[in-house]
Motif scaffolding. Structure first.
Motif, PDB file in Angstrom:
ATOM      1  N   GLY A 109       0.793  -1.229   0.000  1.00  0.00           N
ATOM      2  CA  GLY A 109       0.000   0.000   0.000  1.00  0.00           C
ATOM      3  C   GLY A 109       0.817   1.267   0.000  1.00  0.00           C
ATOM      4  N   SER A 110       2.124   1.159   0.272  1.00  0.00           N
ATOM      5  CA  SER A 110       2.975   2.353   0.277  1.00  0.00           C
ATOM      6  C   SER A 110       2.957   3.058  -1.070  1.00  0.00           C
ATOM      7  N   GLY A 111       2.809   2.288  -2.145  1.00  0.00           N
ATOM      8  CA  GLY A 111       2.749   2.894  -3.474  1.00  0.00           C
ATOM      9  C   GLY A 111       1.476   3.673  -3.719  1.00  0.00           C
ATOM     10  N   PHE A 112       0.478   3.446  -2.879  1.00  0.00           N
ATOM     11  CA  PHE A 112      -0.804   4.136  -2.992  1.00  0.00           C
ATOM     12  C   PHE A 112      -0.980   5.188  -1.888  1.00  0.00           C
ATOM     13  N   GLY A 113       0.100   5.446  -1.138  1.00  0.00           N
ATOM     14  CA  GLY A 113       0.024   6.432  -0.074  1.00  0.00           C
ATOM     15  C   GLY A 113      -0.567   5.908   1.208  1.00  0.00           C
ATOM     16  N   SER A 114      -0.575   4.573   1.379  1.00  0.00           N
ATOM     17  CA  SER A 114      -1.174   3.961   2.562  1.00  0.00           C
ATOM     18  C   SER A 114      -0.321   2.766   2.984  1.00  0.00           C
ATOM     19  N   PRO A 115       0.786   3.009   3.710  1.00  0.00           N
ATOM     20  CA  PRO A 115       1.792   1.960   3.962  1.00  0.00           C
ATOM     21  C   PRO A 115       1.350   0.829   4.874  1.00  0.00           C
ATOM     22  N   ASP A 116       0.210   0.948   5.548  1.00  0.00           N
ATOM     23  CA  ASP A 116      -0.266  -0.128   6.429  1.00  0.00           C
ATOM     24  C   ASP A 116      -1.121  -1.158   5.684  1.00  0.00           C
ATOM     25  N   ASN A 117      -1.357  -0.918   4.405  1.00  0.00           N
ATOM     26  CA  ASN A 117      -2.279  -1.767   3.639  1.00  0.00           C
ATOM     27  C   ASN A 117      -1.568  -2.489   2.506  1.00  0.00           C
ATOM     28  N   VAL A 118      -2.274  -3.434   1.922  1.00  0.00           N
ATOM     29  CA  VAL A 118      -1.853  -4.064   0.666  1.00  0.00           C
ATOM     30  C   VAL A 118      -3.052  -4.087  -0.279  1.00  0.00           C
ATOM     31  N   ARG A 119      -2.753  -4.105  -1.561  1.00  0.00           N
ATOM     32  CA  ARG A 119      -3.830  -4.250  -2.539  1.00  0.00           C
ATOM     33  C   ARG A 119      -3.801  -5.649  -3.108  1.00  0.00           C
ATOM     34  N   LEU A 120      -4.949  -6.307  -3.035  1.00  0.00           N
ATOM     35  CA  LEU A 120      -5.125  -7.618  -3.646  1.00  0.00           C
ATOM     36  C   LEU A 120      -6.133  -7.489  -4.777  1.00  0.00           C
ATOM     37  N   SER A 121      -5.742  -7.918  -5.952  1.00  0.00           N
ATOM     38  CA  SER A 121      -6.674  -7.974  -7.074  1.00  0.00           C
ATOM     39  C   SER A 121      -7.302  -9.361  -7.111  1.00  0.00           C
ATOM     40  N   TYR A 122      -8.639  -9.406  -7.197  1.00  0.00           N
ATOM     41  CA  TYR A 122      -9.294 -10.705  -7.341  1.00  0.00           C
ATOM     42  C   TYR A 122      -9.677 -10.963  -8.802  1.00  0.00           C
ATOM     43  N   ALA A 123      -8.874 -10.440  -9.699  1.00  0.00           N
ATOM     44  CA  ALA A 123      -9.060 -10.703 -11.124  1.00  0.00           C
ATOM     45  C   ALA A 123      -8.338 -11.992 -11.504  1.00  0.00           C
ATOM     46  N   THR A 124      -8.702 -13.056 -10.813  1.00  0.00           N
ATOM     47  CA  THR A 124      -8.193 -14.385 -11.104  1.00  0.00           C
ATOM     48  C   THR A 124      -9.224 -15.396 -10.602  1.00  0.00           C
ATOM     49  N   SER A 125      -9.011 -16.656 -10.857  1.00  0.00           N
ATOM     50  CA  SER A 125     -10.038 -17.665 -10.567  1.00  0.00           C
ATOM     51  C   SER A 125     -10.216 -17.887  -9.067  1.00  0.00           C
ATOM     52  N   ILE A 126     -11.386 -18.415  -8.717  1.00  0.00           N
ATOM     53  CA  ILE A 126     -11.672 -18.760  -7.323  1.00  0.00           C
ATOM     54  C   ILE A 126     -10.642 -19.761  -6.800  1.00  0.00           C
ATOM     55  N   ASP A 127     -10.269 -20.729  -7.613  1.00  0.00           N
ATOM     56  CA  ASP A 127      -9.290 -21.730  -7.195  1.00  0.00           C
ATOM     57  C   ASP A 127      -7.961 -21.076  -6.841  1.00  0.00           C
ATOM     58  N   GLN A 128      -7.535 -20.128  -7.669  1.00  0.00           N
ATOM     59  CA  GLN A 128      -6.284 -19.422  -7.401  1.00  0.00           C
ATOM     60  C   GLN A 128      -6.393 -18.561  -6.144  1.00  0.00           C
ATOM     61  N   LEU A 129      -7.540 -17.937  -5.953  1.00  0.00           N
ATOM     62  CA  LEU A 129      -7.744 -17.108  -4.760  1.00  0.00           C
ATOM     63  C   LEU A 129      -7.730 -17.969  -3.496  1.00  0.00           C
ATOM     64  N   GLU A 130      -8.341 -19.156  -3.570  1.00  0.00           N
ATOM     65  CA  GLU A 130      -8.354 -20.043  -2.410  1.00  0.00           C
ATOM     66  C   GLU A 130      -6.938 -20.507  -2.069  1.00  0.00           C
ATOM     67  N   GLU A 131      -6.174 -20.851  -3.092  1.00  0.00           N
ATOM     68  CA  GLU A 131      -4.789 -21.271  -2.869  1.00  0.00           C
ATOM     69  C   GLU A 131      -3.965 -20.120  -2.297  1.00  0.00           C
ATOM     70  N   ALA A 132      -4.209 -18.912  -2.799  1.00  0.00           N
ATOM     71  CA  ALA A 132      -3.487 -17.743  -2.285  1.00  0.00           C
ATOM     72  C   ALA A 132      -3.780 -17.528  -0.805  1.00  0.00           C
ATOM     73  N   ALA A 133      -5.063 -17.647  -0.426  1.00  0.00           N
ATOM     74  CA  ALA A 133      -5.444 -17.470   0.976  1.00  0.00           C
ATOM     75  C   ALA A 133      -4.779 -18.522   1.864  1.00  0.00           C
ATOM     76  N   LYS A 134      -4.703 -19.758   1.385  1.00  0.00           N
ATOM     77  CA  LYS A 134      -4.061 -20.830   2.143  1.00  0.00           C
ATOM     78  C   LYS A 134      -2.574 -20.540   2.339  1.00  0.00           C
ATOM     79  N   ARG A 135      -1.931 -20.043   1.278  1.00  0.00           N
ATOM     80  CA  ARG A 135      -0.493 -19.760   1.384  1.00  0.00           C
ATOM     81  C   ARG A 135      -0.225 -18.592   2.330  1.00  0.00           C
TER      82      ARG A 135
END
Length: 394
Positions: free
Chosen positions: A358-384
């Protein structure tokens, strides 16, 4: 050789940087899940692709007017009338090489050295940099998380000086996904009218709203606000056409004409074939857009619940775009990292999950996650991510 001072102060795009690093790791054979993408994962609808092929076969491969082909301008004007009941003339619209180019050109024709533009934070990474390239001064106003990352009229009022030229309102927002309500827009608009400040309304995510509410443009709210607003939009997000590079700006004739004159000496014109593709996008069916929006909505609901289960994560649920912007500073701290940037870097190295700090967006305590990918990939990402946090908790 010393480079021009105007480029020496530029900050590289954090979104492009993380995407490039993820792609490099993938090229090395790693199983990388990239959640940094600022583009839909759906292909451009088939009727748009077919229209581009037809345009090439018919010889539409030459220069066009700098401000865009008349047919596309007319289609944009019809879209504005149909969607927002706003009436513009052809002299009040310019077609550009993406919405980013519309913004860049607008700042170039609008700003003199030292002119200030109010930029609510979190902000899209290119706003401050483009303002600086036009020798203007970005004035960052930090929107509070408890206000859903939206600035208040009081914050806007406090930031205004005699040098203030404009304010940027991005709704739905990149990176937060938050949407300004009609009442919120009206209150901000009244401040702008009182101080004669131009409103730059970035509406590129207008078609990706997941509540029952329709998109509201600042220009719809009154005749005065209509005249005070420059709308920036395009087909990149709405029709999954990021690579086609077609955007546009709508507003006062003198501003649009100045932008057109400048474009004639820079890009000459947006790509001819891409313009005909955009024409098909606005004249064709919205069925595939609706399906894409439904898929994004489902992913939003799912990923948001998964994130909240990760220790230390807090996250306002957005209403638009395809991003989540969770606060992860507590997560980073319990994992033994001093900053979110360090946490993001380690997450990519160890678990091969690419998030944008989030530092690149002026908000260093945050992160940006794009969910422009499949549900399966999002589930695996959450597990990791969960596995990474479990491993590092002290």
């Amino acid at each position: 050789m010393e480079l021009a001072k105007r480029v020496q102060t530029l900050t590289p795009s954090s979104t492009l940087a993380i995407t490039a690093k993820a792609k490099a790791l993938k090229a090395e054979g790693y199983d990388v899940i990239g959640l940094g993408a600022g583009e839909p994962d759906f292909n451009t609808p088939s009727h748009i692709i077919e229209a581009a092929g037809k345009a090439m076969q018919e010889g539409h491969t030459k220069y066009t007017p700098s401000g865009g082909i008349p047919d596309l301008k007319d289609a944009i004007l019809s879209k504005m009338k149909r969607d927002q009941n706003l009436t513009y003339s052809p002299s009040e619209v310019i077609v550009t090489t993406g919405a980013k180019h519309a913004l860049f050109t607008l700042f170039q024709v609008l700003l003199n050295k030292g002119d200030e533009v109010i930029v609510p934070a979190p902000y899209w990474v290119s706003y401050p940099e483009q303002i600086k390239l036009a020798e203007g001064a970005p004035v960052i106003v930090k929107a509070k998380e408890e206000h859903q990352f939206k600035i208040t009229p009081e914050q806007l009022e406090e930031a205004i000086t005699e040098k203030t030229k404009a304010v940027i309102i991005n709704s739905p927002s990149n990176p937060t996904g938050m949407v300004y309500s009609e009442d919120e827009l009206r209150a901000i608009g009244e401040v702008c009218l009182r101080h004669d400040i131009l409103i730059i309304s970035d509406e590129i995510y207008e078609k990706l709203i997941y509540s029952n509410d329709k998109h509201v443009s600042m220009a719809q709210l009154s005749d005065k606000l209509y005249k005070q607003t420059i709308i920036i939009n395009g087909v990149s997000k709405s029709h999954s056409m990021t690579g086609w590079r077609i955007g546009y700006a709508l507003g006062r004739t003198e501003i649009i004409q100045a932008m057109t004159n400048m474009a004639s000496h820079s890009t000459s014109n947006p790509t001819s074939v891409a313009q005909y593709a955009a024409l098909a996008a606005y004249n064709g069916s919205d069925d595939e857009i609706s399906e894409m929006r439904k898929a994004f909505h489902k992913r939003l609901d799912t990923l948001h619940s998964w994130l909240l289960a990760i220790p230390g994560v807090s996250c306002e649920k957005p209403m638009g775009a395809f991003y989540l912007f969770p606060n992860v500073i507590r997560t980073a701290t319990i994992c033994g990292f001093k900053t979110v940037d360090e946490w993001v870097t380690a997450l990519l190295e160890e678990e091969k999950i690419a998030l944008v700090p989030g530092s690149g967006f002026g908000s260093p305590d945050n992160v940006r996650l794009s969910y422009a990918t499949s549900i399966d990939q999002l589930e695996e990402a959450a597990k990791r991510i969960q596995r990474f946090v479990d491993k590092h908790q002290s």
